[in-house]
Design a protein around this motif. Structure first.
Motif, PDB file in Angstrom:
ATOM      1  N   LEU A 194       2.473   1.148  -1.923  1.00  0.00           N
ATOM      2  CA  LEU A 194       3.596   0.251  -1.633  1.00  0.00           C
ATOM      3  C   LEU A 194       3.726   0.006  -0.126  1.00  0.00           C
ATOM      4  O   LEU A 194       3.997  -1.108   0.323  1.00  0.00           O
ATOM      5  N   GLU A 251       6.951 -10.360  -3.433  1.00  0.00           N
ATOM      6  CA  GLU A 251       6.708  -9.253  -4.366  1.00  0.00           C
ATOM      7  C   GLU A 251       5.405  -9.456  -5.138  1.00  0.00           C
ATOM      8  O   GLU A 251       4.694  -8.486  -5.443  1.00  0.00           O
ATOM      9  N   ALA A 252       5.085 -10.747  -5.458  1.00  0.00           N
ATOM     10  CA  ALA A 252       3.857 -11.026  -6.200  1.00  0.00           C
ATOM     11  C   ALA A 252       2.632 -10.674  -5.351  1.00  0.00           C
ATOM     12  O   ALA A 252       1.652 -10.105  -5.850  1.00  0.00           O
ATOM     13  N   LEU A 257       1.001 -10.187 -13.963  1.00  0.00           N
ATOM     14  CA  LEU A 257       1.716 -10.173 -12.681  1.00  0.00           C
ATOM     15  C   LEU A 257       2.348 -11.517 -12.339  1.00  0.00           C
ATOM     16  O   LEU A 257       3.399 -11.563 -11.680  1.00  0.00           O
ATOM     17  N   MET A 275       2.477  -8.441  -3.021  1.00  0.00           N
ATOM     18  CA  MET A 275       2.395  -6.981  -2.938  1.00  0.00           C
ATOM     19  C   MET A 275       1.859  -6.373  -4.236  1.00  0.00           C
ATOM     20  O   MET A 275       1.042  -5.444  -4.213  1.00  0.00           O
ATOM     21  N   ARG A 276       2.320  -6.899  -5.387  1.00  0.00           N
ATOM     22  CA  ARG A 276       1.861  -6.357  -6.678  1.00  0.00           C
ATOM     23  C   ARG A 276       0.373  -6.644  -6.892  1.00  0.00           C
ATOM     24  O   ARG A 276      -0.362  -5.805  -7.425  1.00  0.00           O
ATOM     25  N   VAL A 277      -0.082  -7.828  -6.469  1.00  0.00           N
ATOM     26  CA  VAL A 277      -1.508  -8.150  -6.581  1.00  0.00           C
ATOM     27  C   VAL A 277      -2.329  -7.202  -5.706  1.00  0.00           C
ATOM     28  O   VAL A 277      -3.392  -6.707  -6.114  1.00  0.00           O
ATOM     29  N   GLN A 326      -1.527  -4.169  -4.857  1.00  0.00           N
ATOM     30  CA  GLN A 326      -1.530  -2.844  -5.485  1.00  0.00           C
ATOM     31  C   GLN A 326      -2.537  -2.777  -6.645  1.00  0.00           C
ATOM     32  O   GLN A 326      -3.314  -1.836  -6.747  1.00  0.00           O
ATOM     33  N   ARG A 327      -2.453  -3.777  -7.531  1.00  0.00           N
ATOM     34  CA  ARG A 327      -3.286  -3.748  -8.730  1.00  0.00           C
ATOM     35  C   ARG A 327      -4.762  -3.941  -8.406  1.00  0.00           C
ATOM     36  O   ARG A 327      -5.626  -3.201  -8.892  1.00  0.00           O
ATOM     37  N   ALA A 332       0.979  -2.318   0.961  1.00  0.00           N
ATOM     38  CA  ALA A 332       1.254  -3.677   0.492  1.00  0.00           C
ATOM     39  C   ALA A 332       2.314  -4.350   1.357  1.00  0.00           C
ATOM     40  O   ALA A 332       2.234  -5.547   1.658  1.00  0.00           O
ATOM     41  N   ASP A 333       3.332  -3.582   1.778  1.00  0.00           N
ATOM     42  CA  ASP A 333       4.373  -4.146   2.644  1.00  0.00           C
ATOM     43  C   ASP A 333       3.809  -4.478   4.018  1.00  0.00           C
ATOM     44  O   ASP A 333       4.179  -5.488   4.633  1.00  0.00           O
ATOM     45  N   ASN A 373      10.990 -13.187  -0.296  1.00  0.00           N
ATOM     46  CA  ASN A 373      11.135 -12.249  -1.408  1.00  0.00           C
ATOM     47  C   ASN A 373      12.010 -12.921  -2.474  1.00  0.00           C
ATOM     48  O   ASN A 373      12.684 -13.918  -2.220  1.00  0.00           O
TER      49      ASN A 373
END
Length: 522
Positions: A53, A39-40, A27, A42-44, A46-47, A56-57, A108
């Protein structure tokens, strides 16, 4: 969060790239293990925490708002999510400790790219076209005197001369007149004439008429030529007086005071002559001379060869332009003034950020700051007690200062417009515009033609090549006008002029660290 430094260190191999968990490599690999972008984050989420999504937002938005109760709920949700996905509460807590303080500062990725690209463009322009760049920058902030002062100081640092408005050079905005860069000094050279429309009582419509006539008929040769050629609308006496006081006729070799004494007579006679010419009335002696040099010219009132003293000239300049341009009461006195002050006005204003973070209405401890007094106003309180307000200005910034009655009793005799002073005070942020509350004030005695000598005691037994090299670097890093004397045993050596220093408190403190308490000679 120090991520700007960590990013640089990791990218250039000065620090190892580490991850709180191996799965973060996928990631965060392109940002060296750091959550630089939204974005990082949010991806962390999620994972590791199993967020959707949308969730995360919502986490990103919650971090930006910094509402403590909301963040506490998000923390509990994030940590419990990490437990559900099998990563565990410990890693969840560690990740949220990183996310919470930094997410408010993260953009972002597309937004970051836009900022980065603009930053690169402006840096490139400043490096390659500094005169044009700073002229455009000054024009963009022409109505903000604080920012204009900062960029004027930057022009001085780069060797770019900012000129007073000039009827033969200036246009409405700041203009650029580039020159070859001096590779030896790194100075850019060139000059930027002040825009004519920045002068008080001079509108853009009048400037257009002046510039149009200059472009059609060539540069004005003197004040008489200016009055003869420009549109009569420009010859409004209030406008012309403002042009004179701002220095717009300096390049025509007319002293400002001399013009102020006679410009009204010259304008009256010139306008009368122009009206006669329009009506076809010829001068009785006008045809006796050649076209270039008439024998008799009753419009030419002699301009006295007298000038205002420096402070009066600068006071008028400040009145017309809002800033000192041709000179400054502090120019040449910066190093001398720093010896009496802890900070500058710009540094004081920068300290507001830390004061805002603490939520205090008063900005930390009392500090000494130096500058010149402008816009001094004395007034009485409802109780009939005398107080004062003024603007304290240095070469880069300005701040309003309030002097309350108790302090006023002690320092009233020291207050005067254009006086160079040092003020001890605290920042008050209870109003929209922060101000400095004066506690003490002094008029320092500034030595401008060479500062007081700095004497350094070096015992022969402790004199090593390493110490000498450290001392050399320290002195070179504090340039100024104070000569340096080395006391080595019974010998006294004066160092060359290349080692003259600014004998500030900062330098003295560093010398004491390097040499010990006995390293300086009183």
């Amino acid at each position: 969060a120090n991520m700007h430094n960590d990013y640089s260190y990791r990218k250039n191999g000065r620090k190892p790239i580490t991850y709180l968990h191996p799965d973060l490599a996928e990631l965060l690999g392109d940002t060296y293990g750091l959550m630089i972008y939204q974005e990082a984050v949010m991806r962390v989420a999620q994972r590791f925490a199993g967020y959707t999504l949308e969730e995360a937002d919502n986490l990103r938005k919650a971090c930006g708002k910094k509402v403590r109760s909301v963040m506490q709920l998000e923390r509990e949700k994030f940590v419990s999510g990490c437990e559900r996905t099998g990563y565990g509460a410990a890693i969840g807590t560690q990740l949220f400790d990183v996310i919470e303080p930094f997410a408010d500062y993260a953009f972002n990725k597309s937004h970051s790219y836009g900022y980065g690209f603009v930053a690169y463009q402006t840096a490139w322009l400043k490096a390659n076209y500094p005169v044009e760049y700073l002229a455009a920058l000054l024009s963009s902030v022409k109505d903000d005197k604080d920012k204009t002062a900062v960029y004027l100081a930057e022009c001085r640092n780069l060797g770019i001369e900012v000129l007073v408005p000039d009827v033969n050079l200036s246009v409405s905005e700041f203009a650029a007149r580039p020159a070859a860069r001096d590779d030896a000094t790194g100075k850019s050279g060139g000059s930027i004439p002040f825009g004519l429309s920045a002068i008080r009582n001079v509108g853009e419509g009048l400037v257009d008429r002046i510039v149009s006539e200059r472009e059609q008929g060539g540069p004005f040769t003197d004040f008489y030529d200016f009055c003869q050629r420009v549109d009569p609308v420009v010859l409004n006496k209030r406008t012309v007086e403002s042009l004179i006081k701002a220095g717009a006729f300096d390049s025509l070799d007319h002293p400002r005071k001399g013009l102020c004494l006679v410009f009204e007579q010259i304008i009256d006679r010139t306008l009368a002559r122009r009206r006669e010419q329009e009506l076809g009335v010829m001068s009785l002696f006008g045809d006796l001379g050649n076209d270039d040099q008439p024998v008799f010219d009753d419009a030419r009132v002699p301009i006295p060869d007298s000038e205002f003293d420096k402070m009066q000239r600068l006071a008028f300049e400040k009145e017309m332009l809002g800033l000192y341009i041709s000179d400054h009461p502090l120019l040449g006195a910066e190093a001398a003034l720093r010896r009496h002050a802890d900070t500058t006005v710009a540094e004081l204003r920068a300290s507001l950020e830390s004061a805002d973070a603490s939520g205090s209405t008063f900005g930390g401890e009392a500090r000494w700051v130096g500058g010149v007094i402008t816009s001094l106003v004395r007034k009485y309180t409802k109780k009939g007690e005398l107080m004062a307000t003024f603007v304290l200005e240095d070469l880069e910034a300005a701040i309003e200062v309030w002097v309350f009655p108790r302090t006023m009793i002690e320092i009233s005799h020291l207050l005067a417009d254009d006086a160079v002073v040092c003020v001890k005070g605290r920042l008050d942020q209870r109003d929209d515009q922060p101000k400095l509350i004066c506690m003490e004030l002094k008029r320092p005695e500034l030595i401008l033609d060479g500062g007081p000598p700095l004497r350094i005691n070096l015992p022969p037994a402790g004199l090593t090549d390493g110490l000498v090299e450290q001392l050399k670097v320290l002195l070179v890093n504090h340039p100024g006008n104070s000569p340096v004397y080395l006391h080595v045993g019974t010998k006294i050596l004066r160092l060359p002029d290349q080692f003259t220093v600014d004998a500030s408190r900062a330098l003295i403190a560093e010398l004491r660290v390097l040499l010990g308490p006995n390293g300086l000679v009183a």
